[in-house]
Design a protein around this motif. Sequence first.
Motif: not given
Length: 216
Positions: A181, A208, A185, A148
């Motif tokens: 995440w 999400q 994802f 992320e």
Amino acid sequence: MSVQPTEKVYIEILKQIKAIIVEDGLQAGDKLPSERELSDRLKVGRSSVREALRSLELLGLIETRRGEGTFIREATGHRLVEVLASFILNDNKARHDLQETRHIVIKDCVELAVRRAGSSTILKLTHLIEQMDTNEQEQVHNACKQFEKIVIQACGNHLLYRLYVELTGYGSSLQRANSYWSQAFCEEVLTLLQQKDAVKLTDLLSKQNDALNAIE
């Protein structure tokens, strides 16, 4: 009109102080050169140097210790996050606003990352996905956090990235359910980054966020 040259000198001094920090290899916690030394190296008056240092201190980038000198501060080396978490963010509306703002910042960062992420970034993300193929949950969690972070950094906008860091820090200090995440994802994000599909990626982020809000 007469103010403009002064403003240009002021900005130039700030840039040169930053250059000295880089040139001298100074890190957080290190002591800056004295006002006199900076004045000599930059060939400007000490009053101008003092003003530049004062502005950096107001921004929380440096701190002056009486009798010791001026030092570079850690980016998150203060108690602001904890203070806000303890008092302001215990309010449900404030918690919701924080999550909403964080989502907006992430969405903007990712939209930029779609355009700016190069092959080296894609390679790093692919390597992190490979690291997630393990039964060690802590390793998977750390790889997801790093994934992320790299995607957000790929936006190429340092201010947006710093906003993301601070907002994430607020959430972490509240010990909220993990909002980083997941592995699945991350895999979807990587695919859409490779395809440079900003529309589907934005839609994925919105879904999400809706799921996180439903949990709360």
